[in-house]
Motif scaffolding. Sequence first.
Motif, short mmCIF file in Angstrom:
data_model
loop_
_atom_site.label_atom_id
_atom_site.label_comp_id
_atom_site.label_asym_id
_atom_site.label_seq_id
_atom_site.Cartn_x
_atom_site.Cartn_y
_atom_site.Cartn_z
N ILE A 57 -8.61 -39.87 -44.78
CA ILE A 57 -8.17 -39.42 -43.47
C ILE A 57 -7.29 -40.48 -42.80
CG2 ILE A 57 -8.97 -38.86 -41.12
CD1 ILE A 57 -11.42 -37.51 -42.56
N ASP A 58 -7.71 -41.72 -42.85
CA ASP A 58 -6.88 -42.80 -42.27
C ASP A 58 -5.51 -42.87 -42.93
OD1 ASP A 58 -8.90 -43.53 -40.52
OD2 ASP A 58 -9.57 -45.25 -41.72
N ARG A 59 -5.47 -42.64 -44.25
CA ARG A 59 -4.17 -42.71 -44.96
C ARG A 59 -3.28 -41.54 -44.56
NH1 ARG A 59 0.08 -43.87 -45.83
NH2 ARG A 59 1.06 -44.57 -47.76
N ILE A 71 2.69 -34.33 -48.95
CA ILE A 71 1.45 -34.86 -49.50
C ILE A 71 1.02 -33.99 -50.67
CG2 ILE A 71 -1.00 -35.34 -49.07
CD1 ILE A 71 -0.28 -35.77 -46.10
N ILE A 72 0.69 -34.66 -51.77
CA ILE A 72 0.03 -34.01 -52.90
C ILE A 72 -1.42 -34.46 -52.81
CG2 ILE A 72 -0.14 -33.86 -55.41
CD1 ILE A 72 2.91 -34.59 -55.46
N LEU A 73 -2.32 -33.53 -52.67
CA LEU A 73 -3.73 -33.85 -52.42
C LEU A 73 -4.64 -33.16 -53.42
CD1 LEU A 73 -6.09 -34.96 -50.68
CD2 LEU A 73 -5.84 -32.90 -49.26
N ASN A 74 -5.37 -33.98 -54.18
CA ASN A 74 -6.49 -33.47 -54.96
C ASN A 74 -7.74 -34.00 -54.26
OD1 ASN A 74 -8.56 -32.93 -56.72
ND2 ASN A 74 -7.37 -33.34 -58.56
N PRO A 75 -8.34 -33.18 -53.41
CA PRO A 75 -9.46 -33.65 -52.62
C PRO A 75 -10.79 -33.72 -53.38
CG PRO A 75 -8.82 -31.44 -51.95
CD PRO A 75 -7.91 -31.84 -53.05
N ALA A 88 -7.31 -33.41 -40.44
CA ALA A 88 -6.31 -34.47 -40.54
C ALA A 88 -4.98 -33.92 -41.05
CB ALA A 88 -6.81 -35.59 -41.46
N ILE A 89 -5.04 -33.06 -42.04
CA ILE A 89 -3.82 -32.46 -42.58
C ILE A 89 -3.16 -31.57 -41.53
CG2 ILE A 89 -2.94 -30.83 -44.31
CD1 ILE A 89 -5.28 -31.95 -46.11
N ALA A 120 -2.66 -25.98 -46.15
CA ALA A 120 -1.71 -26.44 -47.17
C ALA A 120 -0.59 -25.40 -47.31
CB ALA A 120 -2.42 -26.63 -48.50
N ILE A 121 0.56 -25.85 -47.80
CA ILE A 121 1.64 -24.89 -48.05
C ILE A 121 1.43 -24.16 -49.37
CG2 ILE A 121 3.33 -26.11 -46.64
CD1 ILE A 121 4.63 -27.08 -49.31
#
Length: 148
Positions: A57-59, A71-75, A88-89, A120-121
């Motif tokens: 989240i901070d990042r 952002i590419i996110l694999n959560p 956050a997103i 997300a898109i």
Amino acid sequence: MKILVLNGPNLNLLGVREPGIYGNQTLEDILTDLGQAAAALGVELACLQSNHEGVLIDRIHQAHQEAVRGIILNPGGLTHTSVALRDAIAGVGIPTVEVHLSNVHAREEFRRHSFIAPVAIGQISGFGALGYELALRALVGRKESRGK
């Protein structure tokens, strides 16, 4: 164009953790290949993996201040549990593509719900490490189609 690549909990175990589901590539292997694809597209990558929700989240907040364009996110497991990561997103408004190595919709029922997908898109799942490159190309293509 700068793209942030975020990987959540347990993705540091890729190559060791359940290779029948997640494959034999390490996260370092995946990010090396992604870096080569990014270089060919003229894209700068910043990458972070953390097992801690608050660090991710901070990042994301920091990315907003840095004018990151995607952002590419694999959560990982936070996909199914983290309203805070979702917020956050949504809060920073940076186009985000959610990525999963496995097809989460063909697995356990709890994996089919994503708190991230609505903000997300797009979501890419089931294509292994290729999903990261597909996400990169989607973000670059989106920028090019909008002329930004």
